[in-house]
Design a protein around this motif. Structure first.
Motif, PDB file in Angstrom:
ATOM      1  N   ALA A  71       0.841  -1.200   0.000  1.00  0.00           N
ATOM      2  CA  ALA A  71       0.000   0.000   0.000  1.00  0.00           C
ATOM      3  C   ALA A  71       0.876   1.250   0.000  1.00  0.00           C
ATOM      4  O   ALA A  71       1.838   1.340   0.754  1.00  0.00           O
ATOM      5  CB  ALA A  71      -0.893  -0.007   1.239  1.00  0.00           C
ATOM      6  N   MET A  72       0.521   2.201  -0.870  1.00  0.00           N
ATOM      7  CA  MET A  72       1.173   3.501  -0.870  1.00  0.00           C
ATOM      8  C   MET A  72       0.426   4.457  -1.798  1.00  0.00           C
ATOM      9  O   MET A  72      -0.228   4.012  -2.749  1.00  0.00           O
ATOM     10  CB  MET A  72       2.648   3.400  -1.275  1.00  0.00           C
ATOM     11  CG  MET A  72       2.913   2.834  -2.649  1.00  0.00           C
ATOM     12  SD  MET A  72       4.694   2.700  -3.003  1.00  0.00           S
ATOM     13  CE  MET A  72       5.177   1.343  -1.945  1.00  0.00           C
ATOM     14  N   PRO A  73       0.486   5.764  -1.520  1.00  0.00           N
ATOM     15  CA  PRO A  73      -0.110   6.741  -2.432  1.00  0.00           C
ATOM     16  C   PRO A  73       0.799   6.981  -3.634  1.00  0.00           C
ATOM     17  O   PRO A  73       1.977   6.596  -3.627  1.00  0.00           O
ATOM     18  CB  PRO A  73      -0.239   7.989  -1.564  1.00  0.00           C
ATOM     19  CG  PRO A  73       0.867   7.862  -0.575  1.00  0.00           C
ATOM     20  CD  PRO A  73       1.030   6.403  -0.308  1.00  0.00           C
ATOM     21  N   VAL A  74       0.265   7.637  -4.652  1.00  0.00           N
ATOM     22  CA  VAL A  74       0.993   7.834  -5.913  1.00  0.00           C
ATOM     23  C   VAL A  74       2.346   8.492  -5.694  1.00  0.00           C
ATOM     24  O   VAL A  74       3.376   8.025  -6.215  1.00  0.00           O
ATOM     25  CB  VAL A  74       0.154   8.689  -6.889  1.00  0.00           C
ATOM     26  CG1 VAL A  74       0.959   9.008  -8.149  1.00  0.00           C
ATOM     27  CG2 VAL A  74      -1.139   7.981  -7.253  1.00  0.00           C
ATOM     28  N   VAL A 117      -2.442   2.609  -5.013  1.00  0.00           N
ATOM     29  CA  VAL A 117      -2.326   2.963  -6.430  1.00  0.00           C
ATOM     30  C   VAL A 117      -1.725   1.841  -7.268  1.00  0.00           C
ATOM     31  O   VAL A 117      -2.129   1.608  -8.415  1.00  0.00           O
ATOM     32  CB  VAL A 117      -1.533   4.272  -6.630  1.00  0.00           C
ATOM     33  CG1 VAL A 117      -0.072   4.120  -6.198  1.00  0.00           C
ATOM     34  CG2 VAL A 117      -1.615   4.721  -8.090  1.00  0.00           C
ATOM     35  N   ASN A 122      -4.499  -0.604  -7.779  1.00  0.00           N
ATOM     36  CA  ASN A 122      -5.529   0.013  -8.619  1.00  0.00           C
ATOM     37  C   ASN A 122      -5.149  -0.024 -10.093  1.00  0.00           C
ATOM     38  O   ASN A 122      -5.976  -0.318 -10.958  1.00  0.00           O
ATOM     39  CB  ASN A 122      -5.742   1.473  -8.198  1.00  0.00           C
ATOM     40  CG  ASN A 122      -6.319   1.622  -6.806  1.00  0.00           C
ATOM     41  OD1 ASN A 122      -6.889   0.693  -6.261  1.00  0.00           O
ATOM     42  ND2 ASN A 122      -6.159   2.797  -6.218  1.00  0.00           N
ATOM     43  N   GLU A 146      -8.200   3.744  -1.694  1.00  0.00           N
ATOM     44  CA  GLU A 146      -7.271   4.758  -1.199  1.00  0.00           C
ATOM     45  C   GLU A 146      -5.930   4.146  -0.810  1.00  0.00           C
ATOM     46  O   GLU A 146      -5.875   3.106  -0.168  1.00  0.00           O
ATOM     47  CB  GLU A 146      -7.896   5.465   0.011  1.00  0.00           C
ATOM     48  CG  GLU A 146      -7.081   6.628   0.540  1.00  0.00           C
ATOM     49  CD  GLU A 146      -7.738   7.303   1.727  1.00  0.00           C
ATOM     50  OE1 GLU A 146      -7.203   8.334   2.189  1.00  0.00           O
ATOM     51  OE2 GLU A 146      -8.776   6.804   2.210  1.00  0.00           O
ATOM     52  N   ASN A 147      -4.847   4.813  -1.228  1.00  0.00           N
ATOM     53  CA  ASN A 147      -3.473   4.427  -0.897  1.00  0.00           C
ATOM     54  C   ASN A 147      -3.057   3.080  -1.485  1.00  0.00           C
ATOM     55  O   ASN A 147      -2.101   2.469  -1.023  1.00  0.00           O
ATOM     56  CB  ASN A 147      -3.246   4.423   0.628  1.00  0.00           C
ATOM     57  CG  ASN A 147      -3.319   5.813   1.211  1.00  0.00           C
ATOM     58  OD1 ASN A 147      -2.906   6.789   0.580  1.00  0.00           O
ATOM     59  ND2 ASN A 147      -3.867   5.935   2.404  1.00  0.00           N
ATOM     60  N   GLU A 163       4.392   8.596  -3.370  1.00  0.00           N
ATOM     61  CA  GLU A 163       5.434   7.864  -2.643  1.00  0.00           C
ATOM     62  C   GLU A 163       6.044   6.747  -3.486  1.00  0.00           C
ATOM     63  O   GLU A 163       7.026   6.131  -3.081  1.00  0.00           O
ATOM     64  CB  GLU A 163       4.871   7.284  -1.352  1.00  0.00           C
ATOM     65  CG  GLU A 163       4.607   8.331  -0.285  1.00  0.00           C
ATOM     66  CD  GLU A 163       4.158   7.714   1.034  1.00  0.00           C
ATOM     67  OE1 GLU A 163       4.261   6.470   1.174  1.00  0.00           O
ATOM     68  OE2 GLU A 163       3.704   8.473   1.912  1.00  0.00           O
ATOM     69  N   THR A 164       5.459   6.465  -4.643  1.00  0.00           N
ATOM     70  CA  THR A 164       5.963   5.361  -5.467  1.00  0.00           C
ATOM     71  C   THR A 164       7.210   5.773  -6.230  1.00  0.00           C
ATOM     72  O   THR A 164       7.408   6.940  -6.567  1.00  0.00           O
ATOM     73  CB  THR A 164       4.904   4.889  -6.476  1.00  0.00           C
ATOM     74  OG1 THR A 164       4.586   5.949  -7.392  1.00  0.00           O
ATOM     75  CG2 THR A 164       3.637   4.426  -5.780  1.00  0.00           C
ATOM     76  N   SER A 208     -10.844  -3.066  -6.564  1.00  0.00           N
ATOM     77  CA  SER A 208     -10.202  -1.919  -7.222  1.00  0.00           C
ATOM     78  C   SER A 208     -10.256  -2.010  -8.742  1.00  0.00           C
ATOM     79  O   SER A 208      -9.908  -1.047  -9.429  1.00  0.00           O
ATOM     80  CB  SER A 208      -8.740  -1.778  -6.758  1.00  0.00           C
ATOM     81  OG  SER A 208      -7.962  -2.882  -7.177  1.00  0.00           O
TER      82      SER A 208
END
Length: 257
Positions: free
Chosen positions: A91-94, A148, A151, A145-146, A96-97, A139
Protein backbone atom coordinates in the motif's frame (compact mmCIF):
# COMPACT_ATOMS: atom_id res chain seq x y z
CA UNK A 1 -26.75 -28.50 -7.07
CA UNK A 2 -24.40 -30.95 -8.81
CA UNK A 3 -21.71 -28.86 -10.49
CA UNK A 4 -20.29 -31.89 -12.35
CA UNK A 5 -16.76 -31.44 -11.00
CA UNK A 6 -16.14 -34.95 -9.70
CA UNK A 7 -12.60 -36.09 -10.55
CA UNK A 8 -11.95 -32.93 -12.59
CA UNK A 9 -8.50 -31.42 -12.11
CA UNK A 10 -7.99 -27.83 -10.93
CA UNK A 11 -5.00 -25.67 -10.10
CA UNK A 12 -5.46 -23.26 -7.16
CA UNK A 13 -3.00 -20.50 -6.34
CA UNK A 14 -2.77 -18.93 -2.89
CA UNK A 15 -4.36 -22.12 -1.62
CA UNK A 16 -3.44 -22.10 2.08
CA UNK A 17 -5.27 -19.00 3.27
CA UNK A 18 -8.16 -16.63 2.70
CA UNK A 19 -10.21 -16.82 -0.46
CA UNK A 20 -7.90 -19.30 -2.18
CA UNK A 21 -8.28 -21.78 0.66
CA UNK A 22 -12.07 -21.35 0.68
CA UNK A 23 -12.21 -22.09 -3.05
CA UNK A 24 -10.00 -25.17 -2.65
CA UNK A 25 -12.22 -26.50 0.13
CA UNK A 26 -15.36 -26.17 -1.96
CA UNK A 27 -13.72 -27.77 -4.99
CA UNK A 28 -12.71 -30.74 -2.83
CA UNK A 29 -16.25 -30.91 -1.42
CA UNK A 30 -17.51 -31.16 -5.02
CA UNK A 31 -15.26 -34.16 -5.60
CA UNK A 32 -12.64 -32.34 -7.67
CA UNK A 33 -8.92 -33.12 -7.73
CA UNK A 34 -6.79 -30.12 -6.77
CA UNK A 35 -3.19 -29.07 -7.18
CA UNK A 36 -2.59 -26.49 -4.44
CA UNK A 37 0.15 -23.89 -4.82
CA UNK A 38 1.38 -21.63 -2.02
CA UNK A 39 4.62 -20.28 -0.63
CA UNK A 40 4.71 -22.04 2.75
CA UNK A 41 5.48 -25.76 2.79
CA UNK A 42 4.25 -26.23 6.36
CA UNK A 43 0.82 -24.79 5.57
CA UNK A 44 0.56 -26.90 2.43
CA UNK A 45 1.41 -30.06 4.37
CA UNK A 46 -1.23 -29.20 6.97
CA UNK A 47 -3.78 -28.65 4.21
CA UNK A 48 -2.89 -31.98 2.65
CA UNK A 49 -3.50 -33.77 5.95
CA UNK A 50 -6.99 -32.29 6.13
CA UNK A 51 -7.83 -32.88 2.48
CA UNK A 52 -6.25 -36.22 1.72
CA UNK A 53 -5.57 -36.59 -1.98
CA UNK A 54 -4.75 -33.03 -2.96
CA UNK A 55 -1.39 -32.41 -4.57
CA UNK A 56 0.87 -29.59 -3.42
CA UNK A 57 3.52 -27.37 -4.95
CA UNK A 58 5.54 -25.00 -2.78
CA UNK A 59 6.62 -21.70 -4.25
CA UNK A 60 5.78 -18.28 -5.60
CA UNK A 61 3.89 -18.46 -8.90
CA UNK A 62 5.53 -15.24 -10.03
CA UNK A 63 8.81 -17.18 -10.27
CA UNK A 64 9.59 -18.98 -13.52
CA UNK A 65 10.94 -22.04 -11.70
CA UNK A 66 7.61 -22.53 -9.92
CA UNK A 67 5.69 -22.22 -13.18
CA UNK A 68 7.97 -24.93 -14.56
CA UNK A 69 7.11 -27.14 -11.54
CA UNK A 70 3.40 -26.66 -12.23
CA UNK A 71 3.77 -27.60 -15.88
CA UNK A 72 5.87 -30.66 -15.01
CA UNK A 73 3.26 -31.85 -12.50
CA UNK A 74 0.47 -31.39 -15.02
CA UNK A 75 2.37 -33.25 -17.76
CA UNK A 76 -0.26 -34.56 -20.19
CA UNK A 77 -3.16 -34.53 -17.74
CA UNK A 78 -6.35 -32.67 -18.59
CA UNK A 79 -6.65 -29.50 -16.53
CA UNK A 80 -10.28 -28.40 -16.19
CA UNK A 81 -9.63 -25.03 -14.59
CA UNK A 82 -7.28 -22.75 -12.72
CA UNK A 83 -7.72 -20.21 -9.94
CA UNK A 84 -5.12 -17.55 -10.64
CA UNK A 85 -4.67 -15.92 -7.28
CA UNK A 86 -2.00 -14.35 -5.09
CA UNK A 87 -1.37 -11.36 -2.84
CA UNK A 88 -1.16 -7.77 -3.95
CA UNK A 89 1.53 -5.06 -3.97
CA UNK A 90 2.29 -2.87 -0.95
CA UNK A 91 0.00 0.00 0.00
CA UNK A 92 1.17 3.50 -0.87
CA UNK A 93 -0.11 6.74 -2.43
CA UNK A 94 0.99 7.83 -5.91
CA UNK A 95 3.60 10.37 -4.84
CA UNK A 96 5.43 7.86 -2.64
CA UNK A 97 5.96 5.36 -5.47
CA UNK A 98 9.20 4.96 -7.38
CA UNK A 99 9.70 3.46 -10.82
CA UNK A 100 11.18 0.37 -9.16
CA UNK A 101 7.91 -0.02 -7.22
CA UNK A 102 6.02 0.00 -10.53
CA UNK A 103 8.43 -2.49 -12.08
CA UNK A 104 8.00 -4.86 -9.12
CA UNK A 105 4.21 -4.43 -9.10
CA UNK A 106 4.08 -5.40 -12.78
CA UNK A 107 5.98 -8.59 -11.97
CA UNK A 108 3.90 -9.53 -8.92
CA UNK A 109 0.44 -8.59 -10.23
CA UNK A 110 0.50 -8.86 -14.03
CA UNK A 111 3.44 -10.62 -15.66
CA UNK A 112 3.20 -14.04 -14.01
CA UNK A 113 -0.53 -14.26 -14.68
CA UNK A 114 0.07 -13.74 -18.37
CA UNK A 115 2.86 -16.33 -18.32
CA UNK A 116 0.69 -18.90 -16.52
CA UNK A 117 -2.33 -18.24 -18.74
CA UNK A 118 -0.35 -18.59 -21.93
CA UNK A 119 1.26 -21.79 -20.65
CA UNK A 120 -2.08 -23.42 -19.73
CA UNK A 121 -4.24 -22.12 -22.56
CA UNK A 122 -3.03 -24.13 -25.59
CA UNK A 123 -3.90 -27.52 -24.05
CA UNK A 124 -7.26 -26.24 -22.84
CA UNK A 125 -8.03 -25.02 -26.34
CA UNK A 126 -6.94 -28.35 -27.81
CA UNK A 127 -9.35 -30.06 -25.38
CA UNK A 128 -12.11 -27.63 -26.29
CA UNK A 129 -12.79 -26.77 -22.66
CA UNK A 130 -11.37 -24.82 -19.74
CA UNK A 131 -12.14 -22.37 -16.97
CA UNK A 132 -9.68 -19.64 -15.97
CA UNK A 133 -10.67 -17.57 -12.95
CA UNK A 134 -8.61 -14.58 -11.78
CA UNK A 135 -8.99 -13.33 -8.21
CA UNK A 136 -8.24 -9.61 -8.30
CA UNK A 137 -9.83 -6.84 -6.21
CA UNK A 138 -12.74 -4.46 -5.92
CA UNK A 139 -10.20 -1.92 -7.22
CA UNK A 140 -10.96 -3.21 -10.74
CA UNK A 141 -14.17 -1.16 -10.46
CA UNK A 142 -13.37 1.55 -7.92
CA UNK A 143 -9.94 2.80 -6.74
CA UNK A 144 -8.97 1.99 -3.18
CA UNK A 145 -7.27 4.76 -1.20
CA UNK A 146 -3.47 4.43 -0.90
CA UNK A 147 -3.39 1.36 -3.17
CA UNK A 148 -2.33 2.96 -6.43
CA UNK A 149 -0.14 0.01 -7.49
CA UNK A 150 -3.02 -2.41 -7.09
CA UNK A 151 -5.53 0.01 -8.62
CA UNK A 152 -3.46 0.37 -11.76
CA UNK A 153 -1.98 -3.10 -12.22
CA UNK A 154 -5.21 -5.01 -11.62
CA UNK A 155 -6.81 -2.93 -14.38
CA UNK A 156 -4.04 -4.20 -16.66
CA UNK A 157 -5.11 -7.77 -15.84
CA UNK A 158 -8.72 -6.80 -16.57
CA UNK A 159 -7.77 -5.48 -20.00
CA UNK A 160 -5.74 -8.59 -20.78
CA UNK A 161 -8.50 -11.00 -19.73
CA UNK A 162 -11.23 -9.10 -21.59
CA UNK A 163 -9.17 -8.97 -24.79
CA UNK A 164 -8.18 -12.63 -24.63
CA UNK A 165 -11.76 -13.73 -23.94
CA UNK A 166 -12.83 -12.05 -27.17
CA UNK A 167 -10.00 -13.56 -29.19
CA UNK A 168 -10.68 -17.16 -28.09
CA UNK A 169 -14.43 -16.90 -27.60
CA UNK A 170 -15.32 -20.00 -29.62
CA UNK A 171 -12.73 -22.28 -28.05
CA UNK A 172 -14.75 -23.59 -25.09
CA UNK A 173 -12.40 -21.82 -22.67
CA UNK A 174 -13.83 -19.02 -20.53
CA UNK A 175 -11.94 -16.39 -18.56
CA UNK A 176 -13.48 -14.33 -15.77
CA UNK A 177 -12.39 -12.13 -12.90
CA UNK A 178 -13.75 -11.91 -9.37
CA UNK A 179 -13.07 -8.67 -7.51
CA UNK A 180 -13.45 -9.24 -3.76
CA UNK A 181 -14.24 -6.43 -1.39
CA UNK A 182 -13.82 -6.77 2.37
CA UNK A 183 -13.88 -10.42 3.47
CA UNK A 184 -13.13 -12.13 6.77
CA UNK A 185 -9.58 -13.20 5.99
CA UNK A 186 -6.28 -12.91 7.84
CA UNK A 187 -5.26 -10.15 5.43
CA UNK A 188 -8.24 -8.06 6.56
CA UNK A 189 -7.53 -8.81 10.23
CA UNK A 190 -4.00 -7.51 9.69
CA UNK A 191 -5.44 -4.39 8.07
CA UNK A 192 -7.80 -3.82 11.00
CA UNK A 193 -4.92 -4.18 13.45
CA UNK A 194 -2.69 -1.80 11.49
CA UNK A 195 -5.42 0.84 11.27
CA UNK A 196 -6.13 0.43 14.97
CA UNK A 197 -2.47 1.00 15.78
CA UNK A 198 -2.12 4.03 13.52
CA UNK A 199 -5.35 5.73 14.58
CA UNK A 200 -5.46 4.71 18.24
CA UNK A 201 -8.95 3.29 17.81
CA UNK A 202 -10.08 -0.18 18.99
CA UNK A 203 -10.06 -2.84 16.30
CA UNK A 204 -13.80 -3.41 16.69
CA UNK A 205 -14.46 0.22 15.74
CA UNK A 206 -12.16 -0.10 12.73
CA UNK A 207 -14.00 -3.26 11.67
CA UNK A 208 -17.33 -1.44 11.94
CA UNK A 209 -15.99 1.43 9.84
CA UNK A 210 -15.12 -1.00 7.05
CA UNK A 211 -18.45 -2.82 7.39
CA UNK A 212 -20.39 0.45 7.22
CA UNK A 213 -18.82 1.26 3.84
CA UNK A 214 -20.77 -1.62 2.29
CA UNK A 215 -24.47 -1.61 1.42
CA UNK A 216 -25.09 -4.76 3.47
CA UNK A 217 -23.18 -3.40 6.50
CA UNK A 218 -21.03 -6.46 7.06
CA UNK A 219 -17.74 -8.11 6.14
CA UNK A 220 -18.01 -10.89 3.55
CA UNK A 221 -17.83 -14.62 4.25
CA UNK A 222 -15.04 -16.35 2.24
CA UNK A 223 -17.24 -19.45 1.83
CA UNK A 224 -19.93 -17.37 0.12
CA UNK A 225 -17.29 -15.91 -2.19
CA UNK A 226 -15.99 -19.41 -2.93
CA UNK A 227 -19.45 -20.67 -3.88
CA UNK A 228 -19.59 -18.17 -6.74
CA UNK A 229 -16.00 -18.94 -7.71
CA UNK A 230 -16.65 -22.68 -7.90
CA UNK A 231 -19.80 -22.12 -9.97
CA UNK A 232 -17.74 -20.03 -12.42
CA UNK A 233 -15.26 -22.93 -12.58
CA UNK A 234 -18.06 -25.35 -13.48
CA UNK A 235 -19.72 -26.26 -16.80
CA UNK A 236 -22.78 -24.25 -15.65
CA UNK A 237 -20.98 -20.97 -16.38
CA UNK A 238 -20.31 -21.57 -20.07
CA UNK A 239 -22.20 -18.47 -21.23
CA UNK A 240 -20.17 -16.11 -19.03
CA UNK A 241 -16.76 -14.97 -20.21
CA UNK A 242 -14.65 -11.82 -20.11
CA UNK A 243 -16.53 -10.53 -17.08
CA UNK A 244 -15.27 -8.78 -13.97
CA UNK A 245 -17.69 -9.44 -11.12
CA UNK A 246 -17.24 -7.63 -7.84
CA UNK A 247 -18.17 -9.51 -4.68
CA UNK A 248 -18.22 -6.60 -2.30
CA UNK A 249 -21.51 -6.28 -0.41
CA UNK A 250 -22.34 -3.17 -2.43
CA UNK A 251 -19.07 -1.36 -1.69
CA UNK A 252 -18.71 -0.11 -5.27
CA UNK A 253 -21.00 2.87 -5.78
CA UNK A 254 -20.93 3.01 -9.60
CA UNK A 255 -23.78 1.55 -11.63
CA UNK A 256 -21.30 -0.65 -13.54
CA UNK A 257 -19.93 -2.22 -10.33
Amino acid sequence: MNLHLTDKLFLVGGATSGLGKAILEQLVAEGAQVIAVARTQQKLEALKKIHNGIEIITGDLSKEAVLDKVLQQLENRILTGAVINSGGPPAMPVMETTLSDWDEAYKTVVRWKIALTQALLPKMMDNGYGRLLYIESVSTKQPVENLVLSNAMRLAVTGYVKTLSQEIGGSGVTLNILGPGYHATQRMENLFAKNSELKGIPEEEIRKTFSDQTAVKQIGNPQDFASLAVWLLSPMSGYITGQTLTVDGGLVKGTMG
